[in-house]
Write an enzyme that holds these catalytic residues in place. Structure first.
Site, PDB file in Angstrom:
ATOM      1  N   HIS A  82       1.017  -1.236  -0.092  1.00 21.05           N
ATOM      2  CA  HIS A  82       0.000   0.081   0.070  1.00 21.05           C
ATOM      3  C   HIS A  82       0.959   1.202  -0.057  1.00 21.05           C
ATOM      4  CE1 HIS A  82      -3.770  -2.046   1.774  1.00 21.05           C
ATOM      5  NE2 HIS A  82      -3.238  -2.652   0.682  1.00 21.05           N
ATOM      6  N   GLU A 101       1.202   3.799   1.926  1.00 21.45           N
ATOM      7  CA  GLU A 101       1.706   4.114   3.208  1.00 21.45           C
ATOM      8  C   GLU A 101       2.818   3.334   3.440  1.00 21.45           C
ATOM      9  OE1 GLU A 101      -2.821   5.157   3.669  1.00 21.45           O
ATOM     10  OE2 GLU A 101      -1.573   3.200   2.802  1.00 21.45           O
ATOM     11  N   CYS A 152      -5.812   2.044   6.247  1.00 20.37           N
ATOM     12  CA  CYS A 152      -6.422   0.652   6.638  1.00 20.37           C
ATOM     13  C   CYS A 152      -5.772   0.309   7.808  1.00 20.37           C
ATOM     14  CB  CYS A 152      -6.188  -0.151   5.467  1.00 20.37           C
ATOM     15  SG  CYS A 152      -4.634  -1.101   5.209  1.00 20.37           S
ATOM     16  N   CYS A 173      -1.775  -0.635   7.566  1.00 18.94           N
ATOM     17  CA  CYS A 173      -1.060   0.823   7.226  1.00 18.94           C
ATOM     18  C   CYS A 173      -1.190   1.364   8.669  1.00 18.94           C
ATOM     19  CB  CYS A 173      -1.565   1.563   6.011  1.00 18.94           C
ATOM     20  SG  CYS A 173      -1.540   0.836   4.521  1.00 18.94           S
TER      21      CYS A 173
END
Length: 158
Positions: free
Chosen positions: A54, A56, A84, A87
């Site tokens: 992701h 991040e 999320c 993350c």
């Protein structure tokens, strides 16, 4: 270099636009320390064949490599969407001082992403994280990333 939170978020939006252009999902993030860009990244899940890549996480990996350490205390993150739970945990474990986000989990969910319905505020409150959370930064601009991505005919899964 940018000096205001909105300027840093704009760089994260630019990362998300790069992701869209590269056939990735529309998420971007930057890590900043002392008003200096440390690292930037966008979602690379499909590129890496890695469900953990992701935006991040990518930005945290690059920041740790750039600074030569995993403790990123003194840094903050600007991310185009509410992190999320995965993350959010990575941000916590990295010891970031704060995280700023624009679009929400609900925005991502509406675009077709399978989001866990656990707001970062709830996760951090229940988990006892000291990371400061700032929401609502350039929310319309960040949410518009999903529309640009959907216009390409993509569908969300990560």
């Amino acid at each position: 270099m940018p000096h205001e939170p909105a300027d840093w978020m704009q760089l994260a939006i630019e990362q998300a636009d790069k992701a869209i252009a590269n056939g990735q999902t529309p998420f971007g993030a930057v890590v900043v320390r002392d008003n200096r860009l440390v690292a930037a990244g966008h979602n690379e899940v499909w590129q890496r064949t890695d469900p953990t890549a992701h935006a991040e996480v990518v930005a945290l990996q690059r920041a740790a490599r750039e600074l030569g350490r995993i403790d990123l205390a003194g840094c903050e993150m600007y991310t185009t969407c509410e992190p999320c739970p995965m993350c959010a945990a990575a941000i916590h474990w990295s010891n970031l001082d704060r995280v700023w986000y624009g679009a929400t989990i609900a925005d991502a969910d509406q675009a077709g992403f399978r989001e866990l319905q656990m707001p970062i505020e709830t996760l951090y409150e229940r988990g006892g994280s000291q990371v400061q959370i700032h929401s609502g930064l350039l929310t319309p601009e960040c949410a518009a990333l999903f529309q640009r991505w959907l216009q390409r005919g993509e569908s969300g899964t990560y």
